[in-house]
Design a protein around this motif. Structure first.
Motif, PDB file in Angstrom:
ATOM      1  N   THR A   1     -79.603  11.110  10.202  1.00 10.53           N
ATOM      2  CA  THR A   1     -80.676  11.724  10.990  1.00 10.53           C
ATOM      3  C   THR A   1     -80.279  11.983  12.440  1.00 10.53           C
ATOM      4  O   THR A   1     -80.975  12.700  13.146  1.00 10.53           O
ATOM      5  CB  THR A   1     -81.910  10.812  10.992  1.00 10.53           C
TER       6      THR A   1
ATOM      7  N   THR B   1     -77.394   6.995   8.925  1.00 13.81           N
ATOM      8  CA  THR B   1     -78.711   7.457   8.468  1.00 13.81           C
ATOM      9  C   THR B   1     -78.731   8.949   8.179  1.00 13.81           C
ATOM     10  O   THR B   1     -79.602   9.429   7.460  1.00 13.81           O
ATOM     11  CB  THR B   1     -79.784   7.158   9.523  1.00 13.81           C
TER      12      THR B   1
ATOM     13  N   ASP C   1     -80.828   7.302   1.846  1.00 15.58           N
ATOM     14  CA  ASP C   1     -81.498   6.259   1.067  1.00 15.58           C
ATOM     15  C   ASP C   1     -80.594   5.678  -0.013  1.00 15.58           C
ATOM     16  O   ASP C   1     -81.066   5.047  -0.958  1.00 15.58           O
ATOM     17  CB  ASP C   1     -82.769   6.825   0.416  1.00 15.58           C
TER      18      ASP C   1
ATOM     19  N   GLY D   1     -87.949  15.056   9.719  1.00 16.49           N
ATOM     20  CA  GLY D   1     -87.027  15.432   8.655  1.00 16.49           C
ATOM     21  C   GLY D   1     -85.913  16.292   9.172  1.00 16.49           C
ATOM     22  O   GLY D   1     -85.780  16.557  10.376  1.00 16.49           O
TER      23      GLY D   1
ATOM     24  N   PHE E   1     -89.086  11.922   6.134  1.00 17.26           N
ATOM     25  CA  PHE E   1     -89.429  10.514   6.238  1.00 17.26           C
ATOM     26  C   PHE E   1     -90.856  10.397   6.769  1.00 17.26           C
ATOM     27  O   PHE E   1     -91.229  11.110   7.715  1.00 17.26           O
ATOM     28  CB  PHE E   1     -88.480   9.784   7.179  1.00 17.26           C
TER      29      PHE E   1
ATOM     30  N   TYR F   1     -84.420  16.121   3.795  1.00 18.00           N
ATOM     31  CA  TYR F   1     -85.099  14.827   3.812  1.00 18.00           C
ATOM     32  C   TYR F   1     -86.361  14.899   4.673  1.00 18.00           C
ATOM     33  O   TYR F   1     -86.407  15.582   5.697  1.00 18.00           O
ATOM     34  CB  TYR F   1     -84.172  13.715   4.320  1.00 18.00           C
TER      35      TYR F   1
ATOM     36  N   TYR G   1     -87.656   0.952   0.686  1.00 18.54           N
ATOM     37  CA  TYR G   1     -88.329   1.465   1.880  1.00 18.54           C
ATOM     38  C   TYR G   1     -89.739   0.894   1.920  1.00 18.54           C
ATOM     39  O   TYR G   1     -90.482   0.955   0.941  1.00 18.54           O
ATOM     40  CB  TYR G   1     -88.395   2.991   1.836  1.00 18.54           C
TER      41      TYR G   1
ATOM     42  N   ASN H   1     -92.599   6.050   0.576  1.00 11.66           N
ATOM     43  CA  ASN H   1     -91.250   6.464   0.209  1.00 11.66           C
ATOM     44  C   ASN H   1     -90.825   7.715   0.952  1.00 11.66           C
ATOM     45  O   ASN H   1     -91.637   8.635   1.136  1.00 11.66           O
ATOM     46  CB  ASN H   1     -91.161   6.761  -1.301  1.00 11.66           C
ATOM     47  N   PRO H   2     -89.560   7.786   1.369  1.00  9.13           N
ATOM     48  CA  PRO H   2     -89.052   9.054   1.899  1.00  9.13           C
ATOM     49  C   PRO H   2     -88.909  10.058   0.765  1.00  9.13           C
ATOM     50  O   PRO H   2     -88.837   9.681  -0.412  1.00  9.13           O
ATOM     51  CB  PRO H   2     -87.696   8.672   2.491  1.00  9.13           C
TER      52      PRO H   2
END
Length: 615
Positions: A238, A236, A98, A290, A313, A311, A200, A536-537
């Motif tokens: 991820t 990202t 982010d 996450g 999301f 994290y 976001y 929001n994440p």
């Protein structure tokens, strides 16, 4: 400061009419904003800009073609600011999770000062969401300048060199610095870097970089093409596919891997870009997901413990129920809140009340030296009750008196002490500071340890620069709440509505990470993990010692009070600078803790951490 700066730029544009442009009819003088836009705000920088600081108007002229104009008597007080012509501009942005790291490099020419004279120049850098300056390097008149972090005890040795007018913040996210004695006709080469947060919304991340240049920075020469360049790299973290959504400039895709993208924009233009650089994308998950990123520190890192980043999301589509809410608005109505701060607060709360579900409940406490209650107990958010509350605010939000925060906080906590099946919030709004702030944190911490399944979250909102933002951040942190601020009056309503929307969309509460209990040593920022909202994440970071497992488990409570559990895969973060990505969050929280504990060692730790973070 911002209004004075805008007026100085307006004066500078008027003064620039003295510049002789030659006989070429293709050359035109700078065009100031239209008559409709001539407020001081219209002259504030909307992209990195450099200005000539003019106290003596007699030195203003074309350094290449002197005009020998009549001498001008008098001085400019405050000095006028003439925007310099820009000859080159490049933008590079690297986005991780982010956070984005932005680098701007460009050159500006002192086109408005006689070749035999010199003037100071002012660099102004507007940054995006939660922007934080990292470093500036300037080459001008055969001299090199650069920024450097210094310890607070060393300031006394630099008082003459580091005067307030030499640098600072024009607005919360607009950094300025002064370059001394630059010769007329010379060129400044500047590199500046900062970090900022991605926005976001509805499952999409957006990067917005201030990059809109006014017409009057285009050089006064024949219409020769100039090159703009933008590079963008997205990672990202991820390891999942990225779906591109929108972009402001025609980006050419250079590379694509799972979770990574690279783009380039190059264009020859007659005038510089007049729109901000924007780019948005979605990570292809429709549900909550996450992971954990783990990284060993470099040999130069002052902290040799492993770094981690967890994290979560919320995903793009939210089938999960949000929590039923009980919220007490605790609003400062002391004398300093008079006018726009209190009016913006009332508008934001009114909008939040209308968005509450009929099963949600609320109350309002206005305070100065005394407290004023909308109701003696919590009220369901029916249409009639909301109308009465809005009317009550109109009659009772009258600024005056002192500030006493502890009493209304205790009252709000007592009102929420019997909450069941809901998530209780205290939403504190203030623009002032009080003497017993550490005591308030201690008392509220003890109050919040008991109670029901979910303890009250204290969400804090600071207005202006005079309130203690460390106190407000600490108060939010100890209760799993959220903190935000509006340093300028015109942003009070919009930023407050954003924070209210975040707490109203909570989908998972009481989040814990199971693996933390099994590590030899762990330090988490924030120490009490906030709730996850659909807006929001959630990203927490920290340092640890011990064997991190391959998979960890995040647990919590859903809005329907059922249990949440999610396995998070641990990945080695080889090409993500975790130290830099998490640094801003850690510095802010450590600074709040250092203020609260009055711990000199912690203050030194913040200073060392900040020095390694800046560049």
């Amino acid at each position: 400061m911002a209004e004075e700066f805008g007026r100085s730029v307006e004066d500078g544009l008027k003064l620039s009419r003295r510049i002789y442009l030659g006989k070429d009819r293709a050359v035109t003088p700078p065009k100031p904003p239209s008559h409709m836009d001539k407020s001081p705000a219209a002259f504030l920088p909307t992209a990195p800009m450099v200005y000539a600081v003019i106290s003596d108007p007699g030195i203003v002229d074309n350094p290449d073609i002197p005009s020998y104009q009549p001498h001008v008597y008098g001085r400019c007080d405050p000095p006028a600011l003439i925007p310099l012509q820009m000859n080159r501009i490049e933008l590079e942005a690297d986005s991780y999770l982010d956070t984005a790291f932005v680098k701007i490099s460009g050159s500006w020419r002192v086109h408005c000062v006689m070749g035999s004279k010199s003037c100071d120049c002012r660099l102004a850098v507007p940054m995006g969401e939660q922007g934080s300056i990292l470093g500036v390097e300037i080459e001008a008149s055969r001299k090199l300048y650069y920024t450097e972090m210094i310890a607070i005890e060393d300031r006394k040795y630099l008082e003459k060199e580091a005067r307030l007018e030499n640098g600072g913040f024009l607005k919360p996210h607009t950094f300025t610095i002064t370059i001394p004695k630059v010769d007329g006709g010379s060129t400044l080469s500047i590199k500046v870097s900062w970090m900022q947060k991605l926005l976001y919304h509805n499952g999409e991340f957006s990067l917005i970089v201030p990059f809109s240049f006014p017409d009057y920075v285009t050089p006064h020469v024949k219409k020769l093409p100039r090159k703009e360049k933008i590079q963008l790299n997205v990672n990202t973290g991820t390891g999942t596919e990225i779906v591109c959504k929108t972009t402001s400039h025609l980006l050419k895709e250079l590379r694509r891997e799972v979770g990574k993208l690279g783009f380039l924009y190059e264009s020859e233009v007659l005038t510089w870009t007049n729109i901000d650089f924007t780019f948005s994308y979605a990570v292809s998950f429709s549900h909550i997901f996450g992971g954990v990123l783990l990284q060993t520190p470099s040999v130069h890192d002052v902290d040799q413990r492993d770094m981690f980043c967890v994290y979560l999301f919320p995903g793009g589509h939210h089938s999960r129920k949000v929590f039923r809410k009980e919220i007490v608005f605790v609003v400062d109505i002391s004398g300093s809140m008079e006018g726009e701060p209190l009016e913006g607060t009332k508008n934001a709360i009114s909008a939040a009340l209308t968005n509450l579900d009929s099963l949600d409940s609320f109350n309002i406490i206005a305070f100065n030296g005394e407290t004023y209650l909308f109701s003696s107990s919590m009220e369901l958010a029916s249409e009639d009750t909301v109308e009465r509350a809005v009317e009550w605010m109109s009659m009772n939000f009258i600024a005056g008196g002192d500030t006493n925060i502890l009493v209304p906080l205790k009252q709000a906590t007592e009102m929420l002490s019997k909450s069941r099946g809901s998530i209780p919030f205290i939403f504190l709004v203030t623009d002032g500071a009080v003497e017993d702030e550490r005591q308030i944190c201690d008392i509220m911490k003890s109050h919040l340890t008991g109670g029901g399944l979910i303890c009250p979250r204290i969400c804090t909102f600071g207005i202006g620069s005079y309130c203690n933002h460390h106190f407000l951040r600490m108060l939010a942190m100890i209760s799993r709440g959220h903190y935000d601020a509006a340093y300028y009056i015109d942003s009070v309503e919009s930023r407050m509505q954003k924070l209210l929307s975040r707490i109203s969309s909570t989908i998972i509460a009481n989040i814990t990470i199971k693996a933390f209990d099994d590590l030899d040593e762990v330090e988490v920022y924030p120490s009490r993990i906030p709730d996850l909202s659909s807006d929001n994440p959630l990203i927490v970071s920290g340092r640890c010692q011990g064997n991190f497992p391959d998979t960890v488990v995040a647990i919590g409570i859903f809005g329907d009070l059922s249990n949440f559990s999610l396995d998070l895969k641990v990945q080695k973060a080889k090409d993500i600078p975790l130290h830099s990505v998490s640094a801003k969050q850690q510095i802010d929280l450590l600074t709040a803790q250092a203020w609260f504990s009055e711990n000199k060692q912690l203050e030194e730790k913040v200073c060392v951490f900040s020095s390694s973070y800046s560049c």
